[in-house]
Design an enzyme around this catalytic site. Structure first.
Site, PDB file in Angstrom:
ATOM      1  N   HIS A  15       0.828  -1.212   0.000  1.00 20.15           N
ATOM      2  CA  HIS A  15       0.000   0.000   0.000  1.00 20.15           C
ATOM      3  C   HIS A  15       0.857   1.254   0.000  1.00 20.15           C
ATOM      4  O   HIS A  15       0.542   2.234  -0.666  1.00 20.15           O
ATOM      5  CB  HIS A  15      -0.918  -0.022   1.224  1.00 20.15           C
ATOM      6  CG  HIS A  15      -2.034  -0.998   1.063  1.00 20.15           C
ATOM      7  ND1 HIS A  15      -2.714  -1.548   2.102  1.00 20.15           N
ATOM      8  CD2 HIS A  15      -2.577  -1.515  -0.055  1.00 20.15           C
ATOM      9  CE1 HIS A  15      -3.634  -2.369   1.642  1.00 20.15           C
ATOM     10  NE2 HIS A  15      -3.560  -2.362   0.344  1.00 20.15           N
ATOM     11  N   ARG A  18      -8.648 -12.618  -7.324  1.00 21.42           N
ATOM     12  CA  ARG A  18      -8.112 -13.555  -6.326  1.00 21.42           C
ATOM     13  C   ARG A  18      -8.864 -13.312  -5.021  1.00 21.42           C
ATOM     14  O   ARG A  18      -8.440 -12.510  -4.183  1.00 21.42           O
ATOM     15  CB  ARG A  18      -6.614 -13.314  -6.149  1.00 21.42           C
ATOM     16  CG  ARG A  18      -5.782 -13.689  -7.378  1.00 21.42           C
ATOM     17  CD  ARG A  18      -4.328 -13.285  -7.208  1.00 21.42           C
ATOM     18  NE  ARG A  18      -3.420 -13.989  -8.093  1.00 21.42           N
ATOM     19  CZ  ARG A  18      -2.739 -13.414  -9.079  1.00 21.42           C
ATOM     20  NH1 ARG A  18      -2.879 -12.145  -9.332  1.00 21.42           N
ATOM     21  NH2 ARG A  18      -1.905 -14.133  -9.830  1.00 21.42           N
ATOM     22  N   ARG A  40       8.227 -21.728  -7.554  1.00 18.21           N
ATOM     23  CA  ARG A  40       8.125 -20.391  -8.130  1.00 18.21           C
ATOM     24  C   ARG A  40       8.618 -19.292  -7.198  1.00 18.21           C
ATOM     25  O   ARG A  40       8.830 -18.168  -7.610  1.00 18.21           O
ATOM     26  CB  ARG A  40       6.676 -20.109  -8.570  1.00 18.21           C
ATOM     27  CG  ARG A  40       5.693 -19.980  -7.433  1.00 18.21           C
ATOM     28  CD  ARG A  40       4.258 -19.975  -7.926  1.00 18.21           C
ATOM     29  NE  ARG A  40       3.644 -18.654  -7.884  1.00 18.21           N
ATOM     30  CZ  ARG A  40       2.346 -18.429  -8.055  1.00 18.21           C
ATOM     31  NH1 ARG A  40       1.524 -19.423  -8.318  1.00 18.21           N
ATOM     32  NH2 ARG A  40       1.869 -17.219  -8.003  1.00 18.21           N
ATOM     33  N   GLU A  55      -3.723 -25.259 -13.888  1.00 14.47           N
ATOM     34  CA  GLU A  55      -2.483 -24.946 -13.178  1.00 14.47           C
ATOM     35  C   GLU A  55      -1.692 -26.203 -12.867  1.00 14.47           C
ATOM     36  O   GLU A  55      -0.537 -26.132 -12.483  1.00 14.47           O
ATOM     37  CB  GLU A  55      -2.798 -24.255 -11.846  1.00 14.47           C
ATOM     38  CG  GLU A  55      -3.553 -22.959 -12.001  1.00 14.47           C
ATOM     39  CD  GLU A  55      -3.845 -22.314 -10.663  1.00 14.47           C
ATOM     40  OE1 GLU A  55      -3.114 -21.411 -10.281  1.00 14.47           O
ATOM     41  OE2 GLU A  55      -4.825 -22.731 -10.015  1.00 14.47           O
ATOM     42  N   ASP A 108       1.618 -21.269 -11.648  1.00 18.94           N
ATOM     43  CA  ASP A 108       1.628 -22.596 -11.027  1.00 18.94           C
ATOM     44  C   ASP A 108       1.869 -23.687 -12.065  1.00 18.94           C
ATOM     45  O   ASP A 108       2.575 -24.665 -11.793  1.00 18.94           O
ATOM     46  CB  ASP A 108       0.322 -22.849 -10.279  1.00 18.94           C
ATOM     47  CG  ASP A 108       0.359 -22.234  -8.887  1.00 18.94           C
ATOM     48  OD1 ASP A 108       1.399 -22.388  -8.218  1.00 18.94           O
ATOM     49  OD2 ASP A 108      -0.613 -21.578  -8.484  1.00 18.94           O
ATOM     50  N   CYS A 168      -4.063 -16.230 -17.471  1.00 19.55           N
ATOM     51  CA  CYS A 168      -4.110 -15.226 -16.403  1.00 19.55           C
ATOM     52  C   CYS A 168      -2.846 -15.255 -15.541  1.00 19.55           C
ATOM     53  O   CYS A 168      -2.736 -14.509 -14.583  1.00 19.55           O
ATOM     54  CB  CYS A 168      -5.350 -15.408 -15.540  1.00 19.55           C
ATOM     55  SG  CYS A 168      -5.369 -16.967 -14.661  1.00 19.55           S
ATOM     56  N   ARG A 201     -12.342 -16.128  -8.784  1.00 15.46           N
ATOM     57  CA  ARG A 201     -11.694 -17.398  -8.476  1.00 15.46           C
ATOM     58  C   ARG A 201     -12.011 -17.738  -7.023  1.00 15.46           C
ATOM     59  O   ARG A 201     -11.838 -16.886  -6.147  1.00 15.46           O
ATOM     60  CB  ARG A 201     -10.179 -17.269  -8.652  1.00 15.46           C
ATOM     61  CG  ARG A 201      -9.472 -18.499  -8.123  1.00 15.46           C
ATOM     62  CD  ARG A 201      -8.016 -18.482  -8.380  1.00 15.46           C
ATOM     63  NE  ARG A 201      -7.299 -17.702  -7.385  1.00 15.46           N
ATOM     64  CZ  ARG A 201      -5.990 -17.541  -7.411  1.00 15.46           C
ATOM     65  NH1 ARG A 201      -5.278 -18.054  -8.403  1.00 15.46           N
ATOM     66  NH2 ARG A 201      -5.380 -16.837  -6.494  1.00 15.46           N
TER      67      ARG A 201
HETATM   68  C1  PEP Z   1      -1.169 -18.773 -11.583  1.00  9.66           C
HETATM   69  O1  PEP Z   1      -0.846 -19.727 -10.882  1.00  9.66           O
HETATM   70  O2  PEP Z   1      -0.666 -18.539 -12.703  1.00  9.66           O
HETATM   71  C2  PEP Z   1      -2.191 -17.812 -11.096  1.00  9.66           C
HETATM   72  C3  PEP Z   1      -2.651 -16.867 -11.880  1.00  9.66           C
HETATM   73  O3  PEP Z   1      -2.617 -17.947  -9.809  1.00  9.66           O
HETATM   74  P1  PEP Z   1      -1.760 -17.405  -8.556  1.00  9.66           P
HETATM   75  O4  PEP Z   1      -0.618 -16.596  -9.126  1.00  9.66           O
HETATM   76  O5  PEP Z   1      -2.711 -16.613  -7.746  1.00  9.66           O
HETATM   77  O6  PEP Z   1      -1.322 -18.669  -7.918  1.00  9.66           O
HETATM   78 MG    MG Z   2      -2.014 -20.240  -9.105  1.00  8.14          MG
END
Ligand code: PEP
Ligand code: MG
Length: 759
Positions: free
Chosen positions: A368, A475, A646, A612, A636, A683, A511
């Site tokens: 923020h 999210r 990741r 994913e 993911d 996404c 989601r």
């Molecule tokens: C992803 O895994 O690519 C995704 C968009 O979800 P997050 O980054 O919230 O795990």
């Molecule tokens: Mg994900």
């Protein structure tokens, strides 16, 4: 023996304080402390490790292990269970410590007789300075009450150790040999822009000296008074600054105010006072707890809220000290504020006309404070913890927020370089801005949809600001970040309604919760068990299917909030078709219920699947017969495809999403969805990189969902792209067998640049 039952930390805290303030050598006092804790916790062992120079942890005192191991047993930070606790600042509760892969056996301690272990870090000033552990012979499970108690004890002990001067925890800063050449430090760019000025050190963090109280009633009254003053102050700050910042930042401040007003936070502080802490001790206790939970959270989003909580806690501590103002009257005209962390309220307390730039030890792009700094045009560079000590107060520095660079002792060459770079960046920004209202068409007329990824209510105004077609990924778990308990249906409904209202006619894909992975879930009341491998653990749809009431409540809130508008729901981390079928059945139940209770049923409920987990690719044909749309979460998907964490920086560039193997997977996915006529979006972050987005376009992907900051470069790239040419090139690469290498990135880059690609 009263096994598993802790008397409550109050009496123990008082005794600890007495012992540490009492006579005898420091060693005598520490030994009395470990013995006291062991007795109180009904443990056979209590050991205290403290951090020495060179990141070594030394056994300083023990009750129950062999005394000759004291000051002999040493572990590196990160080594063994104790090293792990300190390295990650996290608690470990293990019924069979020796079977843990991190267990490092030290024969001199004689600890082979003890099986269970409960260990917590000793933290001071945001840094782990040691660890406190209790052990038992039997393989026992420690209760959450016990772990809470040990954490409170550790917090108090950290202060006592410090006050007793047992350890110097100051980092050793190496002195730079050459005092005339410019110094260049590379951090993380957080807010763009270039500024020069003089170092001014932030004095935000308050030192808490008295942690243990003798008068609970008086401390409760002090806490209540401080909370009242604090809330008034936060509301005032937000109101005062609202006129000078943009809509998006106003929303950010509004969200921040909601954090401050969080009842759960207050409740936990009140409980800590009842446990025998002073009002300050209670603020610190809950602050440490929040930090610990958020630091361990699986994704970066939770960790990025740490500065907000630190900020609020510091504000409250200042209120308790009757020093609510930061008191920056001595700040120079052109100050470069240097801080370990900074919260939005702290930032707003400085005079923005004097503040040229900010350099942080920590910091993250979506915090923020950073969003507010951007709206005030203040460049910010973060993640420079190791060099903060080398920036002396008053020293001249130049901050390059475009590239994340900080120069101390700058000379002419530094100025020339940053001037040129800044001008280029400014030109680029204007170029992106000029295409905000232009359609996302490629140069050869292929049309794309660009959607926005959203995680905070404060980001909703970005929907209009970016010109996005809709929200491609909401999210939902991030909306409830600050709730200490699981959000009720009513709280969820209100938040989702807010999203629907803000989006207006634009579609939103909700989601369902992607929570879980380990015990640190801020929302679910779970047993305190650590998962060995949280990314592959009990998370996302797995939690939703095992706790159907969680999923049902969320779907019920979504259906209620939709108020007849079309609803799009997407399930995360689906690994097999059967999971989709079960989630769909739960949704059907809720839709039927909505009809029964005569809610205005949504015009249409669409169901999507996030791709994913690679296993689902082999069941995608079945999935697209049932699902209405598919969205590829490349973050993911790549992590599981390459078996590459990741979040591990050492692996960040090891594998490439532009590798032949990963692209082949994406080709398959596109073909299956196209044949089934089902909408397909990407996404994950792959869509947010202009070159990777161009490659996705070449593979037939027509819909991307990306964070706001990527809109300019991705749209500019797509608008300059010859889509037919890159499609042919990618198909040819396959035929020519060029796909055998590690990555196609360089080939693709040269190809698109030769074909007029600009970003
Ligand atoms: C992803 O895994 O690519 C995704 C968009 O979800 P997050 O980054 O919230 O795990
Ligand atoms: Mg994900």
């Amino acid at each position: 023996m009263n096994r598993g039952k802790v008397a409550g930390p109050r009496a123990l805290l008082r005794r600890l304080r007495e012992v540490m303030a009492g006579g005898g050598t420091p060693q005598d006092r520490l030994d009395a402390v470990t013995s006291l804790i062991a007795t109180n916790m009904v443990a056979e062992v209590c050991s205290l490790y403290l951090r020495r120079a060179g990141d070594v942890l030394e056994l300083f005192s023990t009750y129950g292990l062999r005394p000759e191991a004291v000051h002999q047993t040493r572990l590196r930070v990160g080594e063994g269970l104790i090293g792990d606790i300190v390295a990650h600042g996290r608690m470990l509760a293990l019924s069979d410590a020796q079977s843990h892969p991190q267990f490092a056996y030290r024969p001199e301690t004689g600890e082979e007789r003890f099986h269970s272990l409960l260990g917590v870090p000793l933290q001071r000033g945001g840094r782990a300075i040691g660890a406190l552990a209790v052990q038992n012979r039997s393989e026992r499970e420690y209760t959450s009450e016990e772990s809470e108690a040990l954490q409170t004890v550790a917090m108090v002990l950290a202060e006592l150790v410090h006050a007793a001067g047992l350890l110097s925890v100051d980092e050793v800063i190496d002195i730079d040999g050459n005092a005339t050449l410019p110094l260049r430090f590379e951090g993380m760019p957080l807010a763009a822009g270039i500024a020069e000025g003089h170092v001014y050190r932030h004095r935000g963090a308050m030192v808490v000296r008295e942690l243990v109280s003798d008068d609970t009633a008086a401390e409760s009254a002090r806490l209540e008074r401080a909370i009242e003053g604090f809330l008034e102050r936060i509301r005032g700050l937000v109101a005062d600054h609202a006129p000078r910042i943009g809509e998006a930042e106003k929303e950010v401040l509004h969200t921040y105010r909601m954090f401050a007003e969080d009842e759960g936070w207050m409740t936990r502080m009140r409980a800590a006072v009842r446990d025998g802490l002073t009002a300050e001790g209670a603020v610190r206790r809950v602050q440490d707890e929040n930090r610990r939970r958020l630091q361990l959270a699986p994704g970066p989003y939770f960790r990025e809220r740490i500065a907000d909580f630190d900020d609020l806690s510091n504000q409250l501590l200042r209120q308790l000290a009757n020093r609510p103002e930061i008191g920056a009257t001595d700040m120079p005209e052109n100050a470069v504020l240097v801080a370990r962390t900074l919260g939005p309220a702290e930032l707003l307390e400085y005079d923005p006309d004097r503040l040229r730039a900010i350099v942080l030890g920590e910091g993250s792009p979506t915090s923020h404070m950073v969003l507010v700094a951007r709206s005030l045009n203040i460049p910010v560079v973060g993640r420079l913890a190791s060099v903060l000590g080398r920036l002396d107060a008053g020293e001249a520095v130049v901050v390059d927020g475009w590239r994340g660079l900080v120069y101390a002792r700058p000379d002419e060459s530094v100025y020339d370089d940053i001037r040129e770079y800044g001008e280029n960046e400014e030109r680029r920004r204007r170029y992106y801005e000029s295409m905000r209202n232009l359609p996302a068409h490629s140069a050869d007329g292929v049309s794309f949809q660009l959607h926005l990824n959203v995680g905070l209510l404060g980001e909703l105004p970005l929907l209009a600001a970016t010109g996005a077609s809709g929200i491609g990924l909401l999210r939902t778990e991030l909306l409830f970040l600050t709730h200490p308990t699981f959000p009720s249906i009513e709280e969820q409904t209100a938040a989702y309604r807010h999203v629907f209202d803000a989006a207006g006619e634009k579609p939103v894909i909700f989601r369902t919760f992607d929570l879980g992975g380990d015990k640190v879930l801020p929302h679910l009341d779970q047993p305190l068990e650590l998962e060995e491998n949280p990314a592959m653990g009990w998370r996302a749809i797995r939690v939703g299917l095992d706790r159907p009431s969680v999923l049902r409540n969320q779907l019920r809130a979504l259906l209620t909030a939709a108020e007849g508008r079309p609803l799009q729901v997407m399930f995360p981390m689906v690994a097999e078709f059967a999971e989709l079928a079960r989630a769909q059945a739960i949704l059907d139940l809720e839709v039927a219920r909505a009809r029964r209770v005569s809610l205005p049923a949504p015009e249409k409920v669409s169901v999507g699947v996030m791709l994913e987990v690679p296993s689902l690719v082999w069941q995608l044909e079945e999935v697209v017969r049932v699902a209405d749309f598919v969205s590829v979460g490349t973050n993911d998907l790549a992590q599981y495809f390459f078996a590459s964490d990741r979040t591990n920086p050492r692996l960040a560039r090891r594998y490439d999403t532009l590798s032949p193997g990963f692209l082949r997977l994406l080709v398959q996915v596109e073909a299956i969805c196209r044949r089934a006529g089902k909408p397909l979006t990407v996404c994950g972050d792959m869509a947010a990189d202009p070159l990777e987005a161009a490659c996705l376009a070449g593979l037939g992907y027509r819909s991307l969902s990306i964070p706001a900051q990527a809109f300019g470069s991705v749209k500019a790239g797509l608008r300059s792209l010859d889509c037919a040419a890159i499609s042919t090139y990618l198909a040819d690469l396959e035929v020519r067998g060029a796909g055998r290498g590690h990555s196609l990135r360089e080939d693709l880059k040269h190809f698109v640049q030769d074909h007029g690609f600009k970003f």
